[in-house]
Write a protein that holds these residues in place. Structure first.
Motif, PDB file in Angstrom:
ATOM      1  N   TYR A  34       0.625  -1.175   0.206  1.00 25.83           N
ATOM      2  CA  TYR A  34      -0.146  -0.098  -0.031  1.00 25.83           C
ATOM      3  C   TYR A  34       0.918   1.211   0.000  1.00 25.83           C
ATOM      4  CZ  TYR A  34      -4.313  -2.696   0.861  1.00 25.83           C
ATOM      5  OH  TYR A  34      -5.424  -3.530   0.933  1.00 25.83           O
ATOM      6  N   ALA A  68      -3.032   5.469   0.633  1.00 28.16           N
ATOM      7  CA  ALA A  68      -3.695   4.565   0.299  1.00 28.16           C
ATOM      8  C   ALA A  68      -5.124   4.924   0.253  1.00 28.16           C
ATOM      9  CB  ALA A  68      -3.802   3.227   1.143  1.00 28.16           C
ATOM     10  N   ASN A  69      -5.671   5.734   0.986  1.00 26.55           N
ATOM     11  CA  ASN A  69      -7.290   5.916   0.900  1.00 26.55           C
ATOM     12  C   ASN A  69      -7.614   6.868  -0.246  1.00 26.55           C
ATOM     13  OD1 ASN A  69      -8.244   4.706   3.502  1.00 26.55           O
ATOM     14  ND2 ASN A  69      -6.557   5.985   4.471  1.00 26.55           N
ATOM     15  N   PHE A  96      -6.084   3.783  -6.200  1.00 30.01           N
ATOM     16  CA  PHE A  96      -5.039   3.479  -7.081  1.00 30.01           C
ATOM     17  C   PHE A  96      -5.075   3.865  -8.511  1.00 30.01           C
ATOM     18  CE2 PHE A  96      -4.810   1.021  -3.138  1.00 30.01           C
ATOM     19  CZ  PHE A  96      -3.366   0.678  -3.006  1.00 30.01           C
ATOM     20  N   THR A 129      -8.869  -1.057   2.119  1.00 29.34           N
ATOM     21  CA  THR A 129      -7.686  -0.471   2.862  1.00 29.34           C
ATOM     22  C   THR A 129      -7.782  -0.904   4.431  1.00 29.34           C
ATOM     23  OG1 THR A 129      -8.001   1.142   1.177  1.00 29.34           O
ATOM     24  CG2 THR A 129      -6.454   1.420   3.234  1.00 29.34           C
TER      25      THR A 129
END
Length: 593
Positions: A481, A485-486, A489, A524
């Motif tokens: 990650y 990450a929040n 992607f 996540t």
């Protein structure tokens, strides 16, 4: 007609002279609706003296040539792009999309190798070399971001040896941020290096303040059939769409401020117009601007390596438009109707500036239109599954559009091909025989390669086709990650190659369209839980270790066992001081005799 014909009419009278020149550069300015300006910088050099083996370089930069030679690269295409092209307002794309990449950085090349493994090793060498040369994160193009398309791209050069040893590889970084660090190495590759010619107008503050920007570098071999006399052509282009009003702001005062009330243009025909109520009036006149306004500087003459008789600056504006140029330059007008333009021959050592006054023009330039419009989105909700939806619209009412649709998906985005559907959503449109005529699919391998999907499709006239499929979201490892990450992607834009298109001479041409990049939310974990576990475990371990260690190494003895009289005296003094303090606190002040 597309903008390619528009540009072709500008240079048709000078084609023979330009072909004889080894170095060529041109700036093409095209005013766009709503106060925008398209500036296309084109730098080309045909180098017959370059020899990789003997390390002899002329126009091809040595740094780039050595990187290509070390990786056995026959042909190279590199793109840096930011922003989104607005086809509804700006018309067709510059260069028919061939000089444009997806959002971020896009790279593809043909590499000589005997096996795919050897080609991939040389590909890694090439990406790492270009990463250091252009100050970009190209070294992050690993096996999971590398694909091998078979239908979407074709070689633009003629190789010296036509063999099967040339492997094609394609990589993209949709999350790469393009900035001044990439423009500076780009300028260093030019012969005049931004000191003279049209490159002297390139300022990072202006280029990256644009609404849309694309930089491209193309290196291709040109070898006549059956001849060993080959030459290398390197082409560098920069296309920017500038907002004229925003570009006019001085650098020392970049904050936009409201227009003073005395400069407001109000529509007095409105019934509610009054001294304190102003309804803005639509500006139908062409906006005034100059080179010094939109680029913040004047042009430092022409590059000495170019032919003096070849114009370096051209504008796609009607002949009736009033233009004030620097005295001493030669103006050449060409075209007729909506394809009128004018070019300027510059002196080598004299500054050049153009100024266009505000004027109402009846003839509007033909900006063309896109042959196909595509809109790509992620559908669904939840952390386990989702869907991809792409809508294709054919604006033509008479001709269908056939194209190749190419997607490069990350390995953690697992599509279900049995859910792939393409259907016509336009009411009243007749069904065609087959919307998808061919397909190439290469499934992903976890943490080794991504998914590659190529479809040959056709859209009927005046119809809309919706392509959908479902996919599954994989769960990543803790170390995979990113820090944000929040945020999601990045998913690379899709590439569309329109087939069966020809130019004004009847020769086939390539037309490319790229969709916008996407953000994919993945499951996540709560990254605060490992932190809490680490802190709690460390605290317990510290208390347990400290207590046990203290019990193991401490020696307990009684006070009467101490044989030293000094220590006994010290203990007696401490006891007496404690007794005196207690008597003061209890109020016993009787004097003891």
């Amino acid at each position: 007609m597309s903008r390619s014909l528009f540009v072709l009419l500008n240079v048709v009278l000078l084609a023979l002279r330009a072909a004889a020149s080894d170095y060529y550069e041109r700036l093409t300015l095209t005013p766009l609706p709503l106060g925008s300006l398209l500036a296309s910088f084109d730098f080309r050099s045909n180098d017959t003296a370059t020899d990789y083996e003997s390390q002899n370089f002329r126009y091809v930069p040595r740094s780039l040539g050595q990187a290509l030679r070390h990786a056995d690269t026959e042909e190279l295409h590199l793109r840096f792009t930011t922003g989104r092209w607005e086809p509804d307002s700006w018309g067709s794309r510059p260069w028919d999309g061939t000089k444009e990449g997806g959002t971020g950085v896009e790279l593809w090349a043909w590499i000589n190798a005997e096996t795919e493994e050897e080609a991939f090793e040389k590909w890694m060498t090439l990406t790492q070399s270009l990463s250091g040369l252009f100050c970009a994160s190209l070294n992050f193009i690993d096996s999971t971001r590398t694909t091998r398309p078979v239908l979407s791209f074709q070689s633009q050069g003629a190789f010296k040896t036509q063999s099967n040893g040339a492997h094609f590889l394609h990589g993209v970084l949709p999350g790469e941020v393009v900035c001044t660090e990439n423009l500076t190495p780009f300028l260093k590759l030019l012969p005049c290096k931004g000191k003279a010619g049209i490159s002297s107008l390139l300022d990072g503050h202006k280029v990256f303040d644009a609404s849309w920007q694309s930089m491209s570098i193309d290196v291709r071999p040109k070898c006549p059939p059956g001849s060993t006399d080959c030459q290398i052509e390197i082409s560098q282009t920069i296309d920017v769409v500038l907002d004229i009003e925003r570009s006019k702001r001085p650098r020392d005062n970049p904050i936009p401020r409201p227009i003073p009330i005395e400069e407001l243009v109000c529509d007095e025909t409105k019934p509610y117009h009054s001294q304190d109520s102003c309804y803005p009036k639509d500006m139908t006149d062409e906006m005034a601007w100059s080179l010094s306004d939109v680029f913040g500087r004047v042009m430092a003459g022409s590059c000495p390596l170019t032919e003096e008789t070849i114009p370096s600056v051209c504008m796609n504006v009607p002949h009736e438009r009033m233009v004030q140029a620097t005295p001493g330059v030669i103006e050449l007008k060409s075209g007729s109707g909506p394809f009128e333009s004018r070019c300027y021959e510059l002196a080598p050592n004299e500054a050049f500036n153009l100024e266009l006054l505000q004027q109402s023009v009846d003839v509007k330039p033909d900006l063309g239109h896109e042959l196909l419009r595509a809109e790509r989105t992620i559908t669904g909700h939840g952390a386990a599954r989702g869907g991809m939806r792409t809508i294709f619209t054919n604006p033509s009412s008479t001709e269908s559009v056939e194209f190749v649709y190419f997607e490069s998906l990350p390995w953690f985005m697992r599509p279900f091909m049995h859910t792939l559907q393409a259907q016509i959503t336009t009411p009243g449109a007749g069904a065609e025989s087959a919307i998808i005529t061919d397909m190439y699919y290469r499934p992903a391998i976890d943490r080794k390669r991504g998914t590659q999907l190529e479809l040959v499709m056709s859209v009927p006239p005046a119809s809309t086709v919706m392509l959908t499929y479902e996919f599954e979201k994989a769960i990543l490892r803790y170390t995979e990650y990113p820090p944000d990450a929040n945020r999601g992607f990045n998913v690379a834009p899709a590439v569309i190659r329109v087939l069966n298109e020809v130019d004004t001479t009847g020769a086939p041409k390539d037309v490319y369209i790229r969709t916008t990049s996407l953000l994919l939310p993945l499951p996540t974990p709560d990254f605060s839980m490992p932190y809490n576990v680490i802190i709690l475990t460390s605290t317990v371990m510290a208390l347990a270790f400290g207590s046990i260690y203290n019990l193991m190494v401490r020696r307990f003895v009684g006070a009467d066992e101490v044989g030293d009289t000094k220590i006994r005296g010290l203990i007696k003094k401490i006891s007496g001081a404690a007794a005196g303090l207690k008597s003061k606190l209890t109020g016993d002040h009787q004097k003891v005799e």
